[in-house]
Scaffold this motif. Structure first.
Motif, mmCIF file in Angstrom:
data_model
loop_
_atom_site.group_PDB
_atom_site.id
_atom_site.type_symbol
_atom_site.label_atom_id
_atom_site.label_comp_id
_atom_site.label_asym_id
_atom_site.label_seq_id
_atom_site.Cartn_x
_atom_site.Cartn_y
_atom_site.Cartn_z
ATOM 1 N N LYS A 369 2.132 7.687 -1.299
ATOM 2 C CA LYS A 369 0.904 7.006 -1.705
ATOM 3 C C LYS A 369 -0.283 7.718 -1.076
ATOM 4 O O LYS A 369 -0.129 8.446 -0.088
ATOM 5 C CB LYS A 369 0.895 5.546 -1.218
ATOM 6 C CG LYS A 369 2.027 4.672 -1.681
ATOM 7 C CD LYS A 369 1.887 3.289 -1.048
ATOM 8 C CE LYS A 369 3.065 2.400 -1.356
ATOM 9 N NZ LYS A 369 2.939 1.065 -0.722
ATOM 10 N N THR A 372 -4.473 4.434 2.654
ATOM 11 C CA THR A 372 -5.037 3.121 2.340
ATOM 12 C C THR A 372 -6.541 3.123 2.611
ATOM 13 O O THR A 372 -6.978 3.487 3.706
ATOM 14 C CB THR A 372 -4.366 2.031 3.185
ATOM 15 O OG1 THR A 372 -2.961 2.034 2.919
ATOM 16 C CG2 THR A 372 -4.941 0.659 2.860
ATOM 17 N N ASP A 374 -10.174 2.023 3.731
ATOM 18 C CA ASP A 374 -10.644 1.104 4.763
ATOM 19 C C ASP A 374 -11.061 -0.234 4.164
ATOM 20 O O ASP A 374 -10.922 -1.292 4.805
ATOM 21 C CB ASP A 374 -11.823 1.714 5.517
ATOM 22 C CG ASP A 374 -11.404 2.881 6.406
ATOM 23 O OD1 ASP A 374 -10.208 2.950 6.762
ATOM 24 O OD2 ASP A 374 -12.274 3.714 6.733
ATOM 25 N N LEU A 376 -9.634 -1.933 1.943
ATOM 26 C CA LEU A 376 -8.493 -2.847 1.844
ATOM 27 C C LEU A 376 -8.155 -3.440 3.197
ATOM 28 O O LEU A 376 -7.776 -4.614 3.307
ATOM 29 C CB LEU A 376 -7.279 -2.115 1.266
ATOM 30 C CG LEU A 376 -7.070 -2.149 -0.244
ATOM 31 C CD1 LEU A 376 -5.726 -1.537 -0.603
ATOM 32 C CD2 LEU A 376 -7.155 -3.560 -0.797
ATOM 33 N N TYR A 377 -8.265 -2.610 4.230
ATOM 34 C CA TYR A 377 -8.017 -3.141 5.578
ATOM 35 C C TYR A 377 -9.030 -4.241 5.922
ATOM 36 O O TYR A 377 -8.712 -5.177 6.666
ATOM 37 C CB TYR A 377 -8.073 -2.024 6.610
ATOM 38 C CG TYR A 377 -6.876 -1.099 6.584
ATOM 39 C CD1 TYR A 377 -5.581 -1.612 6.516
ATOM 40 C CD2 TYR A 377 -7.029 0.283 6.642
ATOM 41 C CE1 TYR A 377 -4.478 -0.769 6.503
ATOM 42 C CE2 TYR A 377 -5.927 1.128 6.636
ATOM 43 C CZ TYR A 377 -4.654 0.604 6.562
ATOM 44 O OH TYR A 377 -3.557 1.430 6.555
ATOM 45 N N ASN A 380 -7.477 -7.266 5.061
ATOM 46 C CA ASN A 380 -6.126 -7.416 5.622
ATOM 47 C C ASN A 380 -5.050 -7.191 4.559
ATOM 48 O O ASN A 380 -4.041 -7.889 4.494
ATOM 49 C CB ASN A 380 -5.946 -8.808 6.251
ATOM 50 C CG ASN A 380 -6.843 -9.011 7.463
ATOM 51 O OD1 ASN A 380 -6.946 -8.124 8.314
ATOM 52 N ND2 ASN A 380 -7.485 -10.170 7.533
ATOM 53 N N GLU A 381 -5.286 -6.197 3.722
ATOM 54 C CA GLU A 381 -4.339 -5.843 2.659
ATOM 55 C C GLU A 381 -3.931 -4.388 2.820
ATOM 56 O O GLU A 381 -4.538 -3.619 3.572
ATOM 57 C CB GLU A 381 -4.967 -6.031 1.275
ATOM 58 C CG GLU A 381 -5.325 -7.461 0.930
ATOM 59 C CD GLU A 381 -5.897 -7.567 -0.479
ATOM 60 O OE1 GLU A 381 -5.336 -6.935 -1.398
ATOM 61 O OE2 GLU A 381 -6.917 -8.261 -0.658
ATOM 62 N N ASP A 382 -2.867 -4.022 2.073
ATOM 63 C CA ASP A 382 -2.442 -2.636 1.984
ATOM 64 C C ASP A 382 -2.166 -2.319 0.518
ATOM 65 O O ASP A 382 -2.182 -3.220 -0.338
ATOM 66 C CB ASP A 382 -1.196 -2.389 2.841
ATOM 67 C CG ASP A 382 -1.117 -0.956 3.364
ATOM 68 O OD1 ASP A 382 -1.612 -0.049 2.656
ATOM 69 O OD2 ASP A 382 -0.585 -0.749 4.460
ATOM 70 N N LEU A 383 -1.922 -1.057 0.225
ATOM 71 C CA LEU A 383 -1.634 -0.662 -1.147
ATOM 72 C C LEU A 383 -0.296 -1.222 -1.599
ATOM 73 O O LEU A 383 0.676 -1.228 -0.838
ATOM 74 C CB LEU A 383 -1.612 0.866 -1.261
ATOM 75 C CG LEU A 383 -2.931 1.586 -1.014
ATOM 76 C CD1 LEU A 383 -2.688 3.098 -0.981
ATOM 77 C CD2 LEU A 383 -3.967 1.239 -2.073
ATOM 78 N N ASP A 384 -0.237 -1.681 -2.862
ATOM 79 C CA ASP A 384 1.033 -2.085 -3.447
ATOM 80 C C ASP A 384 1.920 -0.862 -3.637
ATOM 81 O O ASP A 384 1.471 0.284 -3.528
ATOM 82 C CB ASP A 384 0.795 -2.760 -4.800
ATOM 83 C CG ASP A 384 0.145 -4.134 -4.655
ATOM 84 O OD1 ASP A 384 0.261 -4.724 -3.550
ATOM 85 O OD2 ASP A 384 -0.477 -4.604 -5.625
ATOM 86 N N GLU A 385 3.189 -1.098 -3.974
ATOM 87 C CA GLU A 385 4.109 0.032 -4.120
ATOM 88 C C GLU A 385 3.748 0.922 -5.304
ATOM 89 O O GLU A 385 4.114 2.094 -5.337
ATOM 90 C CB GLU A 385 5.547 -0.453 -4.239
ATOM 91 C CG GLU A 385 5.859 -1.280 -5.468
ATOM 92 C CD GLU A 385 7.321 -1.662 -5.562
ATOM 93 O OE1 GLU A 385 7.731 -2.131 -6.639
ATOM 94 O OE2 GLU A 385 8.063 -1.482 -4.578
#
Length: 506
Positions: A369, A372, A374, A376-377, A380-385
């Motif tokens: 991937k 990620t 910033d 999204l951070y 408090n999220e991250d990239l989906d698969e």
């Protein structure tokens, strides 16, 4: 094999309607399609994907009538699929028969299976059911079925170019699964055949979802400023990759399977089941890996919206393999020339135009991937698969893998932006209606091979770069050559053709 003309078919349909007590919906009223308005098609490729998309999908449409099926495999229970009994359960529900395939010991498909499913369905719908012709070789079918108006091509990647070209040169619509072709030279020849043909072409990866129009409106409306990068990542492969050599031998060819014909334009190799059905994608000879499998569904959106065109360079970073030799020496760093890598990242540069600066597009597979963002951070999220990310001068848009569900990140910015730019004058033509309307009207589909040509070329450029890795390969599209790598240029064409097949490509 008896040839049935369109006139004979229509006369038979009229006779059947006259002699059978059928519901009004068949004879007229809402949903009724006159026999003369039906589009006659041949199904080329009768594996598990075709079962999902044609035999329990397109066959439902009253404006289509399938009159022929083609596959080098007659009927067997050795197919590979994503779940053991998934298709069988779908077919049972579709036909209303809870016992269909009860005696099967494995995943079953083949041309006779496709014919049986469609004839059973047509009988239940009081439509012409007898006489769907079954062929082993698509070339024979094209000669003996002059009245078909098109083919639906759902075959392994390496067969696409020759089949699509043959149909178009016969004046038959080529409605094809991805890719357009698996080798760059064959992409060029297929696109040219589409330009020259009186019949339309269409790639079934074409999408016209409302979210695509929303995304286009946002990008063109400057929601994130000037777009500089597009990132697209997939969790695939779902099949083996990373093979280092072709098989020197294999088991006997199964009864009813024409291995010589299945290989199509590829030189002869000993049969091995790991080349066929759903697992062909991991071999350069027969497949185009994760990118060829899924990249057309996803990357076609930014290609259309940003008018990306043919890239000026490509570079690939494939995973490497390690092995222990006969002397018990362990070595790593191997990049295969026969099997696609287990994971890779690919970058293309699309040159600037009068309406936009250069854009870099990135592809990731095998669990790789991008970094990620910033933003999204902040949530408090991250990239989906799997997903897609547009990076602009003033912000970022995050989507699902195919470019749907677009949202600005972080969420607070999306909330503030909500409703600022709305798509207008949205065309709602469904993807299948797009190609059906093109056949009926004799016009070009917006999902034609010509429209997808730049992406089709970019995919095959990447397939070359994976075998000449860790190097920026500069592409001269006019000369159809890499300016800095004779090794890469040699892979623009198939390394060798089976006798007689090169003439089909032209």
């Amino acid at each position: 094999m008896t040839t049935v003309s369109r006139r004979t078919f229509l006369e038979g349909l009229g006779a059947a309607s006259a002699l059978t007590i059928v519901p009004r919906r068949v004879l007229g009223g809402p949903g009724f399609v006159a026999p003369s308005d039906m589009i006659l098609l041949a199904q080329v490729g009768c594996g598990t994907q075709a079962q999902r998309q044609v035999n329990t999908g397109l066959v439902e449409r009253p404006d289509l009538q399938f009159v022929a099926v083609v596959d080098p495999n007659r009927d067997s229970q050795n197919y590979v699929d994503w779940e053991r009994w998934g298709n069988r359960e779908t077919i049972r529900r579709f036909l209303g028969d809870a016992t269909w395939g009860a005696a099967d010991a494995g995943i079953r498909a083949g041309r006779e299976v496709a014919r049986q499913i469609m004839e059973t369905y047509y009988r239940k719908q009081n439509r012409p059911a007898a006489g769907i012709r079954s062929y082993e070789d698509y070339r024979e079918m094209l000669e003996k079925e002059p009245d078909i108006q098109g083919i639906v091509n759902i075959t392994p990647d390496h067969q696409h170019g020759s089949i699509n070209i043959s149909a178009l040169r016969k004046g038959k619509a080529a409605i094809s699964h991805k890719p357009v072709a698996s080798v760059l030279y064959e992409v060029r020849r297929t696109v040219q055949a589409a330009r020259d043909s009186v019949a339309p072409s269409h790639l079934l990866a074409y999408s016209n979802r409302p979210d695509r129009h929303t995304l286009a409106a946002w990008l063109k409306g400057g929601a994130i400023g000037t777009v500089r990068e597009v990132h697209n990542w997939s969790s695939r492969p779902f099949w083996p990759q990373g093979m280092q050599a072709y098989h020197a031998s294999g088991p006997p060819v199964p009864d009813g399977f024409n291995w010589q014909l299945w290989q199509g334009p590829e030189p002869d190799r000993p049969y091995h089941p790991s080349y066929t059905f759903a697992v062909y994608r991991g071999w350069y000879a027969y497949g185009t890996g994760c990118l060829g499998d899924m990249g057309f569904y996803s990357l076609w959106q930014p290609y259309r919206i940003l008018d990306l065109g043919v890239p000026e360079f490509v570079e690939a970073r494939p995973s490497t393999e390690a092995s222990v030799d006969a002397n018990n020496v362990s070595e790593g760093g191997h990049v295969s020339r026969v099997g696609l890598p287990r994971a890779a990242t690919i970058r293309w540069r699309h040159p600037a135009t009068t309406s936009r600066p250069a854009v870099d597009t990135f592809w990731y597979d095998g669990g790789m991937k991008p970094a990620t963002p910033d933003e999204l951070y902040d949530d408090n999220e991250d990239l989906d698969e799997e997903g897609m990310l547009f990076v602009g001068d003033t912000g970022k848009i995050l989507c699902d893998f195919r470019g749907n569900k677009p949202r600005l990140v972080p969420r607070r910015r999306g909330t503030a932006f909500e409703g600022s730019i709305v798509a207008s004058d949205v065309d709602t033509t469904a993807p299948d209606d797009e190609w059906i309307n093109a056949i009926r009207s004799g016009t070009k589909s917006r999902g034609s091979f010509e429209q997808v040509a730049p992406l089709a070329e970019a995919v095959t450029l990447a397939i070359v770069a994976l075998r000449v890795p860790d190097k920026r390969l500069h592409w001269d599209a006019e000369a159809m050559a890499f300016t800095n790598s004779p090794e890469a240029t040699a892979l623009v064409r198939r390394e060798a053709y089976r006798p007689g097949w090169e003439a089909i490509i032209g």
